[in-house]
Design an enzyme around this catalytic site. Structure first.
Site, mmCIF file in Angstrom:
data_model
loop_
_atom_site.group_PDB
_atom_site.id
_atom_site.type_symbol
_atom_site.label_atom_id
_atom_site.label_comp_id
_atom_site.label_asym_id
_atom_site.label_seq_id
_atom_site.Cartn_x
_atom_site.Cartn_y
_atom_site.Cartn_z
ATOM 1 N N HIS A 66 134.095 12.361 9.212
ATOM 2 C CA HIS A 66 132.695 12.746 9.424
ATOM 3 C C HIS A 66 132.525 13.432 10.782
ATOM 4 O O HIS A 66 131.413 13.510 11.298
ATOM 5 C CB HIS A 66 131.777 11.522 9.364
ATOM 6 C CG HIS A 66 131.703 10.888 8.007
ATOM 7 N ND1 HIS A 66 132.705 10.104 7.500
ATOM 8 C CD2 HIS A 66 130.739 10.929 7.051
ATOM 9 C CE1 HIS A 66 132.373 9.675 6.292
ATOM 10 N NE2 HIS A 66 131.188 10.166 5.989
ATOM 11 N N GLU A 116 130.432 18.976 -5.008
ATOM 12 C CA GLU A 116 130.230 20.115 -4.118
ATOM 13 C C GLU A 116 130.640 21.440 -4.746
ATOM 14 O O GLU A 116 129.962 22.468 -4.578
ATOM 15 C CB GLU A 116 131.005 19.892 -2.812
ATOM 16 C CG GLU A 116 130.398 18.853 -1.879
ATOM 17 C CD GLU A 116 130.766 17.420 -2.244
ATOM 18 O OE1 GLU A 116 130.344 16.503 -1.516
ATOM 19 O OE2 GLU A 116 131.468 17.211 -3.260
#
Length: 661
Positions: free
Chosen positions: A467, A400
């Site tokens: 999540h 990322e």
């Protein structure tokens, strides 16, 4: 030291000498001024000049370089006036960063130099993005990034090199191996024989060279540049050198064995090159003295200009204004005759907004894990590869930080980019690039970051602690970021298009539980919902709920189930910048305010809004501002536990308390 002139003419050899000597003489003067107390700090590159100078001279002037502390030769090699450099080092208002940055933490678009930040790894990934821009345009150009031996221990080093190798990018990575990361010797940094050996693990070519030999550096980088352009691949160059001063002057050099100074003093890049030029009959003692005298006079005259800078004029309005790049175009409306489709799901509205933006902006590049043929974790980009091709719809390695950095690099070359965080939770891995590079770059030296980061967020789907997090409040605290969080399909499309049209970094939060559970009317055309403008969902007289995202639907459900209560609902839509006029209007409407959000209570955006209302709207209140938020715990996996965690479980109770005042 073995100097090989190869095909270089005498004029070129002397040109390199002048560029090599110039930063050394500037530094020697800076050290004198430091001892006199006339400057406050200095990072010395004495002993390492051949690397910066050789690399810069081997590149074209319009090829981006990402330098670090000890790369004065990059700045002088791009012919930046010493007077303005000195103003920069002194924090003057007419320096390159208007007094907002120190020493070498600045860039200049006209010189194709990208300013560093103190975190040493992120520069490397920006070079990836610039090289990707060249590759997409089919340009015969490279980018070049510096790092030190210590910087190779950063995760950003691995991510940037891996991404460059996987994407076959024409980028040159230079390691200045000077033996120490501040005081930490290389034996405590790595165990490979040479740092260049690491390139093999990435499928990348590499070489280790004498970083004190100006001709070896110049010839190597020339050849590497040709290789990167011809093969469309990256290359790693390790330059062996030594830092003859401290990391910065205050840190000293007591940790360095004296014998090392003697060894490397004999390898001084300038003294050795001078001797060789004299031996070859290219340079004489009188010519050397003439060049040095000329430089001394230039230094004194340039410093006189630098010291004559007017005192900085402080303007709060200008400081605040320069955090963001200006948006020059007016917001786009759907246009006359534009139809409206009903029953469009949130996820489809986002897809349509992205699709139309790709058509509108041929320089828009999408990047993310699994977003190409697979269509992304939520299938939003399904079919995009077939429509726009793999150059513009790019699968990324799992890195990322490097992809956020690459997005910034694309922006340097005038591209727009979108990165999809597979889940908002994973943004932590790219946090540094977002909050220190993207957010601050326009304020620091006027370079915009035309980047959108899509963030699938929120709970309610039983996805557990990693999540389901709502982390939007982290970013509302960072000046320079715009934070958008739509709750309806119409706004999701319009705000996403507005985000792509905005020249600033925008974090675009999308609630996963709303993707397929809500639908509504959406104009078919290409239109914008203005960033920074809230929406009144419904008007009321008894109390106002200020909210966003899933909170809007929780509030609407409660209002529908309790028609006896007249509830005003304000959907913020944009969390940074906030629409304070709309917030004031919601307070004025009822005098009782509840701030509702899915994020946890402590440190959530509700605290900031409540504080602003108390400070600016106190006389309009008939009760304290109450907050309704999720529990101060991680998000649990079990659905019953998650329901209890979410703010919705306490909404009715909180409304009851507010009405009781």
């Amino acid at each position: 030291m073995d100097f090989q002139r190869r095909d270089l003419r005498n004029e070129q050899l002397l040109h390199l000498y002048r560029h090599l000597l110039w930063p050394r003489m500037i530094e020697e003067k800076m050290l004198v001024l430091l001892r006199q107390g006339r400057i406050s700090k200095w990072f010395s590159g004495i002993g390492q000049e051949a690397i910066s100078v050789g690399a810069t001279q081997a590149l074209r002037p319009d090829e981006w370089i990402m330098p670090l502390h000890r790369n004065l030769g990059v700045f002088t090699g791009r012919n930046m006036p010493l007077s303005r450099l000195f103003k920069q080092w002194q924090g003057s208002g007419d320096g390159y960063s208007a007094g907002r940055e120190r020493s070498f933490h600045f860039g200049a678009r006209e010189h194709h130099i990208c300013g560093m930040i103190s975190h040493l790894g992120p520069q490397l990934a920006i070079a990836d993005g610039v090289a990707l821009a060249h590759k997409l345009r089919k340009e015969d150009k490279v980018s070049l990034a510096f790092t030190g031996d210590g910087g190779t221990s950063e995760g950003d080093f691995h991510e940037a090199l891996n991404t460059a190798a996987v994407w076959d990018l024409p980028v040159i990575f230079i390691i200045e191996n000077n033996g120490y990361g501040l005081s930490t010797p290389v034996r405590e940094q790595y165990r490979c024989a040479q740092l260049a050996d690491r390139a093999k693990g990435y499928g990348m070519e590499a070489v280790t060279i004498d970083g004190n030999n100006i001709l070896e550096v110049y010839d190597t980088i020339r050849g590497v540049r040709d290789y990167c352009i011809r093969e469309q691949k990256p290359f790693l160059v390790e330059c062996m050198t030594f830092r003859m001063r401290g990391h910065e002057e205050a840190s000293g050099t007591k940790y360095v064995p004296p014998a090392l100074f003697e060894e490397w003093a004999a390898k001084d890049p300038i003294a050795n090159y001078e001797q060789w030029l004299k031996a070859e009959g290219i340079l004489t003692d009188s010519a050397i003295e003439e060049i040095r005298d000329g430089y001394r006079r230039t230094i004194e005259s340039e410093l006189a200009i630098g010291f004559a800078s007017e005192p900085i004029i402080v303007s709060t309005a200008r400081e605040v204004k320069d955090v963001f790049a200006p948006r020059e175009l007016a917001p786009l409306s759907p246009g006359e005759g534009s139809g409206v489709r009903s029953g469009v799901r949130l996820i489809d509205a986002i897809k349509e907004g992205m699709q139309q933006s790709m058509e509108w902006h041929p320089n828009l590049v999408l990047m993310g894990q699994d977003i190409a043929e697979y269509g992304g974790a939520f299938k939003i980009t399904e079919g995009f590869v077939e429509q726009f091709g793999k150059e513009r719809v790019r699968n990324t390695p799992l890195c990322e930080s490097a992809i956020v950095g690459a997005a910034l690099g694309l922006s340097l070359e005038g591209f727009k980019s979108m990165m999809e965080m597979q889940f908002a939770d994973f943004v932590t891995v790219g946090f540094n690039q977002i909050v220190n590079n993207l957010a601050k770059i326009h304020y620091r030296w006027g370079q915009n970051a035309d980047v959108v980061i899509r963030m699938p967020t929120g709970g309610g789907v039983g996805a557990g602690p990693f999540h389901s997090q709502s982390n939007e409040a982290w970013f509302t605290h960072v000046p320079g970021l715009k934070v958008v969080y739509p709750s309806s399909p119409e706004d999701a499309k319009g705000l996403l298009i507005a985000a792509f049209n905005d020249p600033n970094p925008v974090l675009f939060f999308e609630h996963k539980a709303l993707y397929r559970s809500i639908s509504g009317p959406v104009p078919e055309g290409y239109y914008e919902t203005p960033i920074g403008k809230a929406r009144t969902v419904r008007t009321g007289d008894d109390l106002s709920i200020i909210t966003y995202g899933a909170g809007v639907h929780w509030a609407e459900e409660y209002a529908a189930a309790h028609p006896e209560i007249s509830i005003e609902i304000l959907d913020l839509r944009t969390l940074q910048p906030l629409d304070y006029d709309a917030i004031r209007g919601a307070v004025t409407a009822t005098g009782k305010v509840l701030v509702l959000h899915e994020d946890t209570l402590t440190g959530g955006l509700g605290g900031e809004i409540a504080a602003w209302i108390a400070e600016h709207c106190f006389t309009l209140l008939d009760a304290p501002v109450l907050r309704c938020a999720s529990l101060d715990t991680p998000v649990p996996f079990n659905m019953e536990l998650e329901k209890n965690f979410l703010a919705k479980a306490r909404l009715g109770e909180t409304i009851g308390k507010l009405l009781a005042y």
